[in-house]
Design a protein around this motif. Structure first.
Motif, PDB file in Angstrom:
ATOM      1  N   UNK A   1       0.805  -1.222   0.000  1.00 33.94           N
ATOM      2  CA  UNK A   1       0.000   0.000   0.000  1.00 33.94           C
ATOM      3  C   UNK A   1       0.831   1.262   0.000  1.00 33.94           C
ATOM      4  N   UNK A   2       2.030   1.207  -0.584  1.00 32.53           N
ATOM      5  CA  UNK A   2       2.929   2.360  -0.623  1.00 32.53           C
ATOM      6  C   UNK A   2       2.767   3.074  -1.963  1.00 32.53           C
ATOM      7  N   UNK A   3       2.116   4.209  -1.940  1.00 38.20           N
ATOM      8  CA  UNK A   3       1.721   4.844  -3.202  1.00 38.20           C
ATOM      9  C   UNK A   3       2.511   6.091  -3.568  1.00 38.20           C
ATOM     10  N   UNK A   4       3.405   6.587  -2.709  1.00 40.40           N
ATOM     11  CA  UNK A   4       4.058   7.865  -3.000  1.00 40.40           C
ATOM     12  C   UNK A   4       4.889   7.816  -4.273  1.00 40.40           C
ATOM     13  N   UNK A   5       5.528   6.676  -4.539  1.00 42.90           N
ATOM     14  CA  UNK A   5       6.348   6.551  -5.748  1.00 42.90           C
ATOM     15  C   UNK A   5       5.669   5.694  -6.818  1.00 42.90           C
ATOM     16  N   UNK A   6       4.437   5.283  -6.569  1.00 39.60           N
ATOM     17  CA  UNK A   6       3.754   4.402  -7.506  1.00 39.60           C
ATOM     18  C   UNK A   6       3.542   5.027  -8.882  1.00 39.60           C
ATOM     19  N   UNK A   7       3.139   6.312  -8.993  1.00 40.11           N
ATOM     20  CA  UNK A   7       2.972   6.887 -10.335  1.00 40.11           C
ATOM     21  C   UNK A   7       4.244   6.791 -11.176  1.00 40.11           C
ATOM     22  N   UNK A   8       5.377   7.117 -10.565  1.00 38.51           N
ATOM     23  CA  UNK A   8       6.641   7.024 -11.298  1.00 38.51           C
ATOM     24  C   UNK A   8       6.928   5.592 -11.729  1.00 38.51           C
ATOM     25  N   UNK A   9       6.763   4.638 -10.809  1.00 38.51           N
ATOM     26  CA  UNK A   9       7.132   3.267 -11.132  1.00 38.51           C
ATOM     27  C   UNK A   9       6.142   2.599 -12.087  1.00 38.51           C
ATOM     28  N   UNK A  10       4.914   3.065 -12.131  1.00 36.42           N
ATOM     29  CA  UNK A  10       3.999   2.584 -13.165  1.00 36.42           C
ATOM     30  C   UNK A  10       4.463   3.032 -14.540  1.00 36.42           C
ATOM     31  N   UNK A  11       4.845   4.303 -14.652  1.00 36.07           N
ATOM     32  CA  UNK A  11       5.360   4.797 -15.930  1.00 36.07           C
ATOM     33  C   UNK A  11       6.649   4.086 -16.308  1.00 36.07           C
ATOM     34  N   UNK A  12       7.537   3.896 -15.342  1.00 32.93           N
ATOM     35  CA  UNK A  12       8.798   3.214 -15.618  1.00 32.93           C
ATOM     36  C   UNK A  12       8.553   1.771 -16.057  1.00 32.93           C
ATOM     37  N   UNK A  13       7.597   1.108 -15.426  1.00 25.86           N
ATOM     38  CA  UNK A  13       7.276  -0.266 -15.803  1.00 25.86           C
ATOM     39  C   UNK A  13       6.799  -0.342 -17.256  1.00 25.86           C
ATOM     40  N   UNK A  14       5.925   0.574 -17.628  1.00 23.67           N
ATOM     41  CA  UNK A  14       5.456   0.593 -19.020  1.00 23.67           C
ATOM     42  C   UNK A  14       6.613   0.867 -19.982  1.00 23.67           C
ATOM     43  N   UNK A  15       7.515   1.751 -19.583  1.00 22.55           N
ATOM     44  CA  UNK A  15       8.682   2.036 -20.413  1.00 22.55           C
ATOM     45  C   UNK A  15       9.617   0.835 -20.486  1.00 22.55           C
ATOM     46  N   UNK A  16       9.660   0.055 -19.418  1.00 20.19           N
ATOM     47  CA  UNK A  16      10.540  -1.116 -19.375  1.00 20.19           C
ATOM     48  C   UNK A  16       9.929  -2.344 -20.036  1.00 20.19           C
ATOM     49  N   UNK A  17       8.741  -2.200 -20.607  1.00 21.29           N
ATOM     50  CA  UNK A  17       8.157  -3.297 -21.377  1.00 21.29           C
ATOM     51  C   UNK A  17       7.097  -4.104 -20.676  1.00 21.29           C
TER      52      UNK A  17
END
Length: 253
Positions: free
Chosen positions: A73-89
């Motif tokens: 339930x740690x959401x502070x960095x979730x927006x960034x890591x969602x974008x990074x995940x999509x960029x990482x394939x």
């Protein structure tokens, strides 16, 4: 400089989609103002070393990181890591399945807490429901022998304790969730191991390390999941997982 841009730079990446993402994580300037040491460890240790190691691909590291953050339930960095995940394939359908999978392994509230952030990430990239998995897709084939052995073991050990949970485990998890095709079994093991590790759920961790190995994860990859998780779930959880992994590896010899 924004934390998101600094991370991309450290990872050797730079894309407008990510640089303009809605990150709620603190900037590097914020880190410097509170803890210059934390800023140094972030840049030199986490981003400059861990994310660049060859033990897992960037895509796999994104899956592990998302699983830990959503599972806790740690959401502070979730927006960034969602974008990074999509960029990482990591595909939108796979992110959708990760959220669904974690509802069972880290609880419904943690999964639904992630939904607004995933929705925003998808909207920012114009990802529609046509790119998401069906609620009832054609399932992957079931390993009848392995499933029969699992059912026998669980029923004999726990059937009289909670018959409802035993039945739901069969019906919802191993004869449904794990057979959904839009997240490969190996990736589901990445998600499950990361989530269990991050929440200190050692009772189930050994079993899922064995399942992960059967699904194609190597001993070295499991070790790197633990190493990566140290930064995102904390050293005590990572060391706890090492003890479990040691037992699993020795037993599998």
């Amino acid at each position: 400089m924004k934390f998101i841009a600094a991370t991309l730079l450290a990872l050797g990446m730079s894309t407008p989609a990510l640089a303009q993402g809605q990150a709620s994580a603190p900037t590097l300037a914020d880190l410097e103002s509170v803890s210059p040491a934390l800023s140094r460890y972030t840049q030199q240790g986490l981003l400059g070393s861990v994310w660049k190691r060859s033990g897992l691909t960037p895509r796999e590291r994104s899956i592990v990181t998302l699983s830990i953050m959503i599972g806790r339930g740690q959401t502070s960095e979730l927006p960034f890591h969602l974008d990074l995940a999509l960029e990482n394939g990591v595909k939108p359908a796979e992110i959708s399945e990760i959220v669904t999978h974690l509802a069972f392994y880290s609880g419904w509230a943690n999964a639904t807490t992630a939904v607004p952030f995933v929705k925003q990430a998808f909207a920012g990239r114009k990802i529609g429901t046509d790119q998401l998995p069906s609620a009832t897709p054609k399932q992957l084939p079931l390993n009848e022998t392995a499933e029969a052995a699992r059912v026998k073991f669980v029923d004999e050990n726990f059937g009289t304790i909670s018959p409802g949970l035993v039945k739901d485990t069969t019906d919802f998890l191993f004869r449904d969730l794990w057979l959904r095709p839009d997240l490969a079994p190996r990736d589901r093991s990445l998600v499950t191991i990361s989530s269990l590790l991050a929440n200190g759920q050692s009772a189930q961790l050994g079993a899922h390390m064995n399942i992960g190995t059967n699904n194609g994860l190597t001993r070295e990859e499991i070790g790197e999941i633990i190493s990566h998780s140290g930064f995102y779930a904390g050293w005590p959880h990572a060391f706890g997982a090492m003890s479990v992994a040691k037992s699993v590896f020795e037993a599998r010899k």
